[in-house]
Structure formats: structure tokens, C-alpha cells
Design a protein around this motif. Structure first.
Motif, short mmCIF file in Angstrom:
data_model
loop_
_atom_site.label_atom_id
_atom_site.label_comp_id
_atom_site.label_asym_id
_atom_site.label_seq_id
_atom_site.Cartn_x
_atom_site.Cartn_y
_atom_site.Cartn_z
N ILE A 1 0.79 -1.02 0.01
CA ILE A 1 0.14 0.07 -0.05
C ILE A 1 0.93 1.21 -0.04
O ILE A 1 2.10 1.39 0.61
CB ILE A 1 -0.94 -0.14 1.19
N VAL A 2 0.39 2.28 -0.84
CA VAL A 2 1.20 3.80 -0.75
C VAL A 2 -0.26 4.57 -0.63
O VAL A 2 -1.47 4.33 -0.95
CB VAL A 2 1.73 3.90 -1.69
N THR A 3 0.08 5.64 0.15
CA THR A 3 -0.95 6.81 0.53
C THR A 3 -0.43 8.06 0.22
O THR A 3 0.70 8.22 0.39
CB THR A 3 -1.51 6.55 1.96
N VAL A 4 -1.42 9.08 -0.19
CA VAL A 4 -1.14 10.40 -0.06
C VAL A 4 -2.19 10.90 1.08
O VAL A 4 -3.47 10.81 0.76
CB VAL A 4 -1.48 11.10 -1.41
N ALA A 5 -1.90 11.06 2.35
CA ALA A 5 -2.67 11.34 3.32
C ALA A 5 -2.15 12.62 4.31
O ALA A 5 -0.99 12.76 4.35
CB ALA A 5 -2.79 10.15 4.07
N LYS A 6 -3.19 12.97 4.96
CA LYS A 6 -3.01 13.69 6.30
C LYS A 6 -4.23 13.54 6.83
O LYS A 6 -5.15 13.74 6.85
CB LYS A 6 -3.01 15.36 6.02
N ILE A 7 -3.66 12.46 8.00
CA ILE A 7 -4.63 11.95 9.03
C ILE A 7 -4.55 12.80 10.42
O ILE A 7 -3.54 12.66 10.98
CB ILE A 7 -4.55 10.44 9.10
N ASN A 8 -5.31 13.49 10.72
CA ASN A 8 -5.42 14.43 11.93
C ASN A 8 -5.88 13.66 13.11
O ASN A 8 -5.44 14.26 14.21
CB ASN A 8 -6.32 15.74 11.57
N ASN A 9 -6.42 12.47 12.97
CA ASN A 9 -6.61 11.91 14.32
C ASN A 9 -6.18 10.56 14.54
O ASN A 9 -6.35 9.48 14.72
CB ASN A 9 -8.49 11.54 14.30
N ASN B 1 3.44 5.22 11.34
CA ASN B 1 3.40 5.29 9.93
C ASN B 1 2.10 5.23 9.28
O ASN B 1 1.23 4.44 9.74
CB ASN B 1 4.05 4.29 9.03
N GLN B 2 1.54 6.49 8.70
CA GLN B 2 0.30 6.52 8.33
C GLN B 2 -0.15 5.36 7.43
O GLN B 2 -1.49 4.92 7.62
CB GLN B 2 -0.04 7.93 7.58
N SER B 3 0.68 4.98 6.46
CA SER B 3 0.29 3.87 5.64
C SER B 3 -0.07 2.59 6.30
O SER B 3 -0.85 1.96 6.18
CB SER B 3 1.27 3.69 4.60
N GLU B 4 0.97 2.32 7.30
CA GLU B 4 0.65 1.04 8.47
C GLU B 4 -0.74 1.37 8.80
O GLU B 4 -1.44 0.51 9.04
CB GLU B 4 1.83 1.02 9.23
N LEU B 5 -1.09 2.49 9.36
CA LEU B 5 -2.24 2.67 10.19
C LEU B 5 -3.49 2.48 9.25
O LEU B 5 -4.27 1.67 9.39
CB LEU B 5 -2.40 4.20 10.36
N VAL B 6 -3.29 2.86 8.05
CA VAL B 6 -4.68 2.71 6.93
C VAL B 6 -4.62 1.07 6.60
O VAL B 6 -5.59 0.78 6.55
CB VAL B 6 -4.08 3.44 5.76
N SER B 7 -3.49 0.54 6.49
CA SER B 7 -3.46 -1.04 6.20
C SER B 7 -4.16 -1.54 7.24
O SER B 7 -4.82 -2.76 6.96
CB SER B 7 -2.17 -1.35 5.88
N MET B 8 -3.93 -1.15 8.54
CA MET B 8 -4.65 -1.98 9.59
C MET B 8 -5.88 -1.79 9.67
O MET B 8 -6.78 -2.90 10.01
CB MET B 8 -4.13 -1.52 10.98
N ILE B 9 -6.54 -0.68 9.43
CA ILE B 9 -8.14 -0.53 9.21
C ILE B 9 -8.52 -1.01 8.18
O ILE B 9 -9.54 -1.84 8.32
CB ILE B 9 -8.23 1.13 9.21
N ILE B 10 -7.85 -1.21 6.98
CA ILE B 10 -8.31 -1.98 5.76
C ILE B 10 -8.57 -3.65 6.28
O ILE B 10 -9.44 -4.16 5.92
CB ILE B 10 -7.09 -1.91 4.71
N SER B 11 -7.62 -3.99 6.90
CA SER B 11 -7.64 -5.49 7.31
C SER B 11 -8.88 -5.85 8.54
O SER B 11 -9.02 -6.88 8.50
CB SER B 11 -6.24 -5.94 7.97
N GLN B 12 -9.45 -4.73 9.04
CA GLN B 12 -10.61 -4.95 9.58
C GLN B 12 -11.98 -5.48 8.88
O GLN B 12 -12.80 -5.84 9.48
CB GLN B 12 -10.64 -3.93 10.59
N GLY B 13 -11.84 -5.11 7.45
CA GLY B 13 -12.89 -5.20 6.81
C GLY B 13 -12.89 -6.84 6.38
O GLY B 13 -12.22 -7.39 6.36
N ILE C 1 -11.16 8.18 9.17
CA ILE C 1 -10.14 9.24 9.32
C ILE C 1 -10.70 10.90 9.17
O ILE C 1 -11.69 10.80 8.56
CB ILE C 1 -9.08 8.90 8.16
N LYS C 2 -10.00 11.63 9.85
CA LYS C 2 -10.38 13.04 9.80
C LYS C 2 -9.22 13.55 8.92
O LYS C 2 -8.01 13.53 9.38
CB LYS C 2 -10.45 13.79 11.29
N GLY C 3 -9.48 14.18 7.93
CA GLY C 3 -8.40 14.93 7.15
C GLY C 3 -8.58 14.44 5.50
O GLY C 3 -9.70 14.71 5.19
#
Length: 467
Positions: A93-101, A125-137, A151-153
Motif C-alpha cells: 500500500i501507498v498513500t497520499v494522506a494527512k490524517i489528523n486523528n 506510519n500513516q500507511s501502516e495505520l491505513v493498512s490495519m484499518i483495511i484489514s478489519q474489513g 479518518i479525519k483529514g
């Protein structure tokens, strides 16, 4: 900020991936990474590019990569790509993100038994955070929708899976994702300038919140786009490369139009107009046509060693680099009344130094014309100004001097033509020791982009947003 590129073909994708990612280099300066997939194996490389360029870091490693699918990123935030193995399968995974929370989501994930392995400066790492949320689906679609809800942002992403590339645009489409069709496959990118020289033609704009899967044979929508969009207006003002387009609206055309509208209504007398490289050049060309005065290069950028538009995150070094890469042309400037066009004024320190140099090199008058309205609010969706506080903005410091507090009458200061607006602009003009200063109004910015106001994020100018 950042930009990404992915491609999936019926032949090796490595060369396209290498050059496609490089065409996003104007969007970031900190980290870069690529990953390819072949026969169940993901091959990855990540490098620091703060003191060098993408091509010089990755070119020697290219023979180690193989496969017909891959993704890559240029990032001002995390080391990416991240490779994950979970119940959904194995993916990068790669992301372009600004996650405020981030802190809130990190706490939630840790409480549910997750752990984080990728840290930088004690920040996850924001991308690792995003990958973990994805894995909950229960599948990729549900997982990505969870990210968009939680996410907020903002967050746009590419996933390299065993079945193809999944592209998911930010919920409100604050950053773009474009699909290109080639003779032997497809590409997906933040910037359309990555397509032409690699043989791709723009064929689809992924919508806000939309999820799309690409294979070598085509693309399909996995989740329909949302009805609300607020794409960042600064993509046209500053970030975007002149040859790029978003939502069918070209960057160079937009900049030219802002200059043309400013030039045809400007009542000052000047000998010529010049653009502050790079993002002020398109506006200056339009101004020259609208004002009917010559365009000349009174200040030039030293491209052999300063080819990229972004500068280091350290403020002192950023100001030094900004000064060193721009060279005034004394012969052209000497004794002349000059209009200079630029994209924006953030802190004002860089412009103040530039103006001082222009006078020192003989300019008789220095008139500044800015393509966008005054920046009154720090960006909370992309963080393009890198401002940690509203008081880093020259507008807010000026309002604080006038009102005793940076927040008083802020709506009036944002309204073009109000007494407060004129007072603020005049004060900034005096601070920077400019002969005259004008900003384009918000209405001109929106008209120049060519999209409805409600489809464009203008939070930094007027404080409006969906969140």
C-alpha cells in the motif's frame, strides 16, 4: 503532500513504474518507494530523497525488480510502500494522506490487539495505520470504506494485490487519481503528466470516494463515487505541473486565466511582467496578454541543481534554498517598473528577500500580483503550507497587529473589497516594501479553475469545508 503511480501490464512494468513515479517528484522531497509483484513475491525498495533525486536513488536497483504490476510513491511523510499479510491476502500500500486523528485511531487499534512496527521520530506510519484499518474489513472494499469513514483529514491510496491494483480516492476527492490506458495495460497516477511519454492516454478520472480495480485488460468500479467533492484548489495554484489536468481542467490554462483577468483590469503602469519560477510563470504569461505589456524573465531559476519546486522542511534551510535557486537578471531589471506574478504568499519571508534583491539589482518599481486570494487559514486536509500555527501566516500576524488578536473580524478580512481586506493588503505591502500588491479574488480563482465552487476546497482562503 505526495504523489503516487501504479501500472499493470501484459509485459514487464518495471521501466514504466520507474519513470511514472519520477513524474510525481515535484510533489514531495522526503521519501520515495516502489514495489513490484511477480509469482507471489513482492519486491520493495524505499529511499530517503531529501538530498538527492528519485532516479539517482533507484536506477541502480532496477535490475532486481520484475513483474507486470507495481506501485510507487513520492512522499513528504512516511516511508512507503508498506507490505501487509492479513486475512484478505498479501498486499502493498501507498498513500497520499494527512490524517489528523492518528493518535485516536492508534489508541483504538492498540486496544483491539493490533501492533505497529513502522515508526519515524516516534510517530507511527500513516500507511501502516491505513493498512490495519483495511484489514478489519471482510474484503478490500469494506476495509477501504472503513478508512474513509474513520479518518479525519484526507487519504487517497493504491493497493498492489495478487489480483491487480486497487485505487481508492479520498472521500471528498481532495487529491486526484487518474487512470491511463496504454497499448499493453493500464496506469494510475496522481499526475497526468506521467502518462504521455510512457504511451498512456488519460481515460478516466476516479471520483471522490470511488474504489477501482485495475488489471492489464481494463478497470472496474468496486464502489461508486460519492456525490460531494472538494478537490484542493492549490493543485492548480501551486502543486500541479503545468501539463497536468484534474477533473478535466488544465493547470497551465488555469494559471494563464488568473493572470489574464488580473492584467486586463490592472491600472498600474509597468514596463514588463515577469513570473516567479515556476508556478508564477503561467500567470505572468496571461497577465502579459491581459495587460498588453511584454513578458520578460527578470528573475530566473537555476535549474541545473535546483530543478524541483519543493524545498526542505527545515524553515531556515527552506529560506536559504529559496534564495539560492532564484537569480535576478540585473540587465533586464535595471531602471524598470516590473510586475512580478507569484502563486501565493504564506509567511512572506521568501518574498521579502526576493523583493530586496530585485531592488538591489536595479528595479525601479516592484509590483506583486498573486494568483490566489490571501491565505487566512492553515490547511487541515493536505498541509500544503506546512504551517504549524495560524500565526505563521503573514495575514494572521497582520490581523493580530491591527485587531489585537488574529481571529477578530476574520470573515471581513476574507471578503475581497472590504475595508478590512484593503487595510490588511496595504499593511502586507508595506511590510514587504513592495510598490503595490494585489491578490486575485476568490471568484476569479474559482472561475479560472472552471469547476463549481462547492466542488473545490477553498478552506485556506475562506474557512469553508465539508469537515
Amino acid at each position: 503532500m505526495g504523489g503516487f503511480f501504479g501500472t499493470i501490464k501484459r509485459e514487464s512494468c518495471v521501466t514504466d513504474l520507474f519513470y511514472g513515479v519520477d513524474y510525481n517528484s515535484h510533489l514531495g522531497t522526503k521519501r520515495a518507494g516502489i514495489v513490484t509483484y511477480e509469482n507471489g513475491v513482492f519486491k520493495r525498495a524505499i529511499h530517503n530523497i531529501e538530498n538527492s533525486y528519485f532516479r539517482s536513488k533507484f536506477e541502480a536497483e532496477l535490475p532486481e525488480f520484475s513483474g507486470n504490476s507495481g506501485i510507487g510513491v513520492i512522499s513528504d511523510t512516511d516511508a512507503q510502500p508498506i507490505i501487509i499479510s492479513c486475512h484478505l491476502g498479501k498486499f502493498a500500500i501507498v498513500t497520499v494522506a494527512k490524517i489528523n486523528n492518528v493518535a485516536e485511531l492508534e489508541k483504538e487499534l492498540l486496544a483491539s490487539g493490533n501492533h505497529f512496527s513502522e515508526h519515524s521520530n516516534n510517530i507511527i506510519n500513516q500507511s501502516e495505520l491505513v493498512s490495519m484499518i483495511i484489514s478489519q474489513g471482510k474484503d478490500y472494499i469494506e476495509g477501504i470504506k472503513l478508512v474513509q469513514e474513520k479518518i479525519k483529514g484526507s487519504c487517497s491510496m493504491l493497493l498492489l494485490t495478487e489480483q491487480g491494483i486497487i485505487a481508492a480516492r479520498d472521500k471528498y476527492g481532495r487529491t486526484p487519481i487518474l487512470v491511463g490506458r496504454g497499448e499493453n495495460g493500464y496506469a494510475v497516477s496522481s499526475e497526468t503528466c506521467s502518462f504521455p511519454n510512457l504511451g498512456y492516454e488519460l481515460c478516466y478520472n476516479i471520483g471522490p470516494g470511488e474504489i477501482v480495480r485495475l488489471t492489464a485488460d481494463g478497470y472496474e468500479t468496486l464502489a461508486q463515487p460519492g456525490k460531494k467533492m472538494q478537490i484542493c484548489s492549490f493543485l492548480w495554484v501551486y502543486y500541479g505541473y503545468p501539463a497536468c489536468e484534474y477533473e478535466g481542467k488544465n493547470v497551465e490554462e488555469m494559471r494563464f486565466h488568473t493572470g489574464f483577468e488580473m492584467g486586463k483590469s490592472d491600472d498600474i503602469e509597468a514596463d514588463f511582467v515577469s513570473g516567479i519560477p515556476d508556478s508564477g510563470v503561467g500567470m505572468a504569461l496571461g497577465y502579459a496578454v491581459g495587460k498588453q505589456i511584454p513578458y520578460r524573465r527578470g528573475i530566473v531559476k537555476y535549474t541545473p541543481t535546483w530543478p524541483r519546486s519543493f524545498t526542505p522542511s527545515n524553515q531556515a534551510m527552506r529560506e536559504l534554498v529559496a534564495k539560492m535557486k532564484l537569480i535576478p537578471n540585473k540587465t533586464v531589471l535595471n531602471g524598470k517598473r516590473v510586475v512580478f506574478c507569484d502563486d501565493s504568499i504564506v509567511r512572506g519571508t521568501q518574498l521579502r528577500d526576493n523583493v530586496s534583491d530585485l531592488y538591489r539589482y536595479g528595479a525601479k518599481e516592484v509590483h506583486m500580483r498573486i494568483s490566489c486570494p490571501p491565505l487566512l487559514y492553515p490547511c487541515k486536509f493536505l498541509n500544503f503550507t506546512a504551517s504549524k500555527s495560524e500565526m505563521e501566516l503573514i495575514t494572521r500576524r497582520t490581523i493580530a497587529e491591527l485587531e489585537g488578536t488574529p481571529d477578530k473580524n476574520i470573515e471581513a478580512y476574507a471578503r475581497t473589497g472590504s475595508p478590512q481586506y484593503h487595510c490588511m493588503v496595504n499593511c502586507i505591502c508595506k511590510k514587504l516594501k513592495i510598490t503595490s500588491l494585489k491578490f486575485n479574488p476568490l471568484e476569479t480563482l474559482v472561475e479560472s479553475i472552471g469547476l463549481p465552487k462547492e466542488c473545490i476546497c477553498t478552506h485556506c482562503f475562506d474557512g469553508s469545508s465539508y469537515e
